[in-house]
Motif scaffolding. Structure first.
Motif, PDB file in Angstrom:
ATOM      1  N   ALA A 300      24.803  16.772  10.535  1.00  0.00           N
ATOM      2  CA  ALA A 300      24.209  15.497  10.926  1.00  0.00           C
ATOM      3  C   ALA A 300      24.756  14.433   9.990  1.00  0.00           C
ATOM      4  O   ALA A 300      25.598  14.712   9.121  1.00  0.00           O
ATOM      5  N   GLU A 301      24.283  13.202  10.158  1.00  0.00           N
ATOM      6  CA  GLU A 301      24.567  12.122   9.220  1.00  0.00           C
ATOM      7  C   GLU A 301      23.246  11.561   8.718  1.00  0.00           C
ATOM      8  O   GLU A 301      22.280  11.455   9.491  1.00  0.00           O
ATOM      9  N   ASP A 302      23.199  11.195   7.420  1.00  0.00           N
ATOM     10  CA  ASP A 302      21.982  10.592   6.892  1.00  0.00           C
ATOM     11  C   ASP A 302      21.962   9.099   7.209  1.00  0.00           C
ATOM     12  O   ASP A 302      22.872   8.574   7.881  1.00  0.00           O
ATOM     13  N   GLU A 303      20.930   8.389   6.744  1.00  0.00           N
ATOM     14  CA  GLU A 303      20.803   6.986   7.127  1.00  0.00           C
ATOM     15  C   GLU A 303      21.894   6.111   6.526  1.00  0.00           C
ATOM     16  O   GLU A 303      22.102   4.980   6.982  1.00  0.00           O
ATOM     17  N   ASP A 304      22.616   6.617   5.530  1.00  0.00           N
ATOM     18  CA  ASP A 304      23.736   5.885   4.945  1.00  0.00           C
ATOM     19  C   ASP A 304      25.067   6.242   5.598  1.00  0.00           C
ATOM     20  O   ASP A 304      26.125   5.788   5.157  1.00  0.00           O
ATOM     21  N   GLY A 305      25.029   7.094   6.649  1.00  0.00           N
ATOM     22  CA  GLY A 305      26.243   7.488   7.344  1.00  0.00           C
ATOM     23  C   GLY A 305      27.015   8.588   6.656  1.00  0.00           C
ATOM     24  O   GLY A 305      28.158   8.863   7.032  1.00  0.00           O
ATOM     25  N   ARG A 306      26.413   9.249   5.671  1.00  0.00           N
ATOM     26  CA  ARG A 306      27.092  10.353   4.984  1.00  0.00           C
ATOM     27  C   ARG A 306      26.847  11.652   5.740  1.00  0.00           C
ATOM     28  O   ARG A 306      25.737  11.935   6.203  1.00  0.00           O
ATOM     29  N   VAL A 307      27.892  12.475   5.853  1.00  0.00           N
ATOM     30  CA  VAL A 307      27.756  13.778   6.486  1.00  0.00           C
ATOM     31  C   VAL A 307      26.819  14.651   5.655  1.00  0.00           C
ATOM     32  O   VAL A 307      26.901  14.695   4.430  1.00  0.00           O
ATOM     33  N   VAL A 308      25.915  15.334   6.344  1.00  0.00           N
ATOM     34  CA  VAL A 308      25.048  16.326   5.709  1.00  0.00           C
ATOM     35  C   VAL A 308      25.198  17.628   6.481  1.00  0.00           C
ATOM     36  O   VAL A 308      25.465  17.633   7.684  1.00  0.00           O
ATOM     37  N   THR A 322      23.559  20.370   1.815  1.00  0.00           N
ATOM     38  CA  THR A 322      24.567  19.657   1.039  1.00  0.00           C
ATOM     39  C   THR A 322      24.875  18.324   1.702  1.00  0.00           C
ATOM     40  O   THR A 322      24.609  18.133   2.900  1.00  0.00           O
ATOM     41  N   ARG A 323      25.439  17.386   0.906  1.00  0.00           N
ATOM     42  CA  ARG A 323      25.885  16.088   1.407  1.00  0.00           C
ATOM     43  C   ARG A 323      27.328  15.856   1.000  1.00  0.00           C
ATOM     44  O   ARG A 323      27.794  16.402   0.010  1.00  0.00           O
ATOM     45  N   LEU A 330      36.731  15.230   2.338  1.00  0.00           N
ATOM     46  CA  LEU A 330      35.479  15.870   2.760  1.00  0.00           C
ATOM     47  C   LEU A 330      34.899  16.690   1.617  1.00  0.00           C
ATOM     48  O   LEU A 330      34.497  17.831   1.791  1.00  0.00           O
ATOM     49  N   ALA A 331      34.889  16.125   0.431  1.00  0.00           N
ATOM     50  CA  ALA A 331      34.292  16.816  -0.711  1.00  0.00           C
ATOM     51  C   ALA A 331      32.781  16.809  -0.573  1.00  0.00           C
ATOM     52  O   ALA A 331      32.170  15.775  -0.277  1.00  0.00           O
ATOM     53  N   LEU A 332      32.152  17.972  -0.781  1.00  0.00           N
ATOM     54  CA  LEU A 332      30.716  18.120  -0.624  1.00  0.00           C
ATOM     55  C   LEU A 332      30.054  18.369  -1.973  1.00  0.00           C
ATOM     56  O   LEU A 332      30.646  18.964  -2.880  1.00  0.00           O
ATOM     57  N   GLU A 333      28.807  17.928  -2.088  1.00  0.00           N
ATOM     58  CA  GLU A 333      28.019  18.281  -3.256  1.00  0.00           C
ATOM     59  C   GLU A 333      27.755  19.775  -3.274  1.00  0.00           C
ATOM     60  O   GLU A 333      27.933  20.474  -2.264  1.00  0.00           O
TER      61      GLU A 333
END
Length: 338
Positions: A300-308, A322-323, A330-333
């Motif tokens: 999905a995407e969060d409210e800031d448009g970041r991929v989750v 992860t975000r 496409l580096a993820l936390e």
């Protein structure tokens, strides 16, 4: 579970839906980007069969569909609407059976049109597909037989950018495609594609104002992309046995399609490519810890448009999350347990 079980509500909060102990439960963020609440039962105390379909409308509301036992050896479909992640969902509402009475006939699918009306699809006892649609001012239209033959278990329903609802179904040696010609109309069987397809691997995504794209795994193990009117394109070798999760997102200023799947080795794997440009190629990149054998992954995407991304194990209820980092690519936390 059929559909995107990780969604962002209209209030910006992310939520997930899971099946547990004959009930559907929801976990939601307390606030956008914040900690998560414990699971809460959705739709009341009715006992359900272990199946759920999830669809989301342009208003952000989630529509949930499941089967419940009725009388001995028979079942009926039920529907619930969830308006916001931290509010209680409406109670389960019986919506009937595609054959009036009988046992479960298949896994349902649900899509929501531009007017916010849920469209429920399910296989019927004749091997075709039946549909039930909400009326714009409340209530439901009668069940409609969309025809088809030898339809297999899972269906993939999707709403195009036009707001019209489409449906894909696997049959022996092929795929069927239905599409609405105008809002509120009965979807019409438009195309029957001959292609070797593995049942249970369909996932559809709106990819342009004119088109939706179906992802499926063929009998050789290739993950393919198909837009009606064209030919399927092998994209890359499927990483695992189930369907992919797919979203459109912006990566480094480009409109991309991002895929994720639980691989046979047990990790989540990601692949991205320019939307509708399968010729550009894609490849899998592993991320995160080893996942349980029954784990599903979703995007999905969060409210800031970041991929989750999230992984969920229905058996244990384990949820990892992860975000995307705020950096190129496409580096993820690091994945963390919720």
């Amino acid at each position: 579970m059929n559909g995107d079980w990780l969604i962002r509500g209209r209030d910006g909060r992310l939520s997930v839906y899971l099946l547990s102990q004959a009930a559907v439960r929801c976990r939601a963020e307390r606030g956008p980007g914040g900690p998560w609440d414990p699971p809460r039962t959705v739709g009341g105390d009715q006992r359900l069969h272990p199946v759920i379909a999830v669809g989301q409308g342009p208003d952000g509301y989630a529509h949930l569909v499941s089967w419940r036992p009725t009388v001995r050896d028979e079942s009926g479909l039920v529907h619930s609407t969830h308006f916001r992640p931290r509010l209680a969902a409406l109670d389960w509402n019986p919506i009937g059976h595609p054959d009036r009475t009988g046992g479960r006939t298949g896994t349902p699918a649900v899509a929501v049109d531009a007017q916010g009306r849920a469209h429920v699809f399910v296989r019927n006892k004749g091997g075709g597909v039946s549909m039930l649609a909400q009326k714009e001012k409340g209530g439901w239209d009668p069940w409609r037989d969309l025809k088809g033959r030898e339809v297999q278990e899972d269906l993939a329903a999707v709403t195009g950018e036009s707001g019209l609802v489409e449906l894909y179904a696997a049959v022996p040696g092929g795929i069927l495609h239905w599409r609405q010609e105008e809002p509120g109309a009965q979807p019409v069987l438009e195309e029957a594609l001959e292609t070797p397809v593995r049942p249970g691997t369909l996932r559809a995504l709106a990819t342009s104002p004119e088109s939706t794209t179906l992802f499926f795994t063929d009998e050789s193990g290739d993950l393919c992309a198909w837009r009606p009117g064209g030919k399927p394109v092998p994209l890359l070798v499927g990483a695992g046995p189930g369907p992919v999760s797919a979203i459109r997102c912006e990566l480094d200023g480009h409109d991309c399609t991002l895929l994720v799947q639980r691989s046979a080795s047990g990790c989540a794997v990601f692949a991205a490519y320019p939307t509708e440009e399968e010729s550009a190629g894609a490849w899998w990149t592993e991320s995160g810890p080893q996942l349980p054998a029954d784990a599903r992954v979703s995007l999905a995407e969060d409210e800031d448009g970041r991929v989750v991304a999230a992984s969920l194990s229905p058996g244990s209820g384990e949820l990892f999350f992860t975000r995307r980092k705020d950096e190129p690519g496409l580096a993820l936390e690091a994945w963390r347990a919720v």
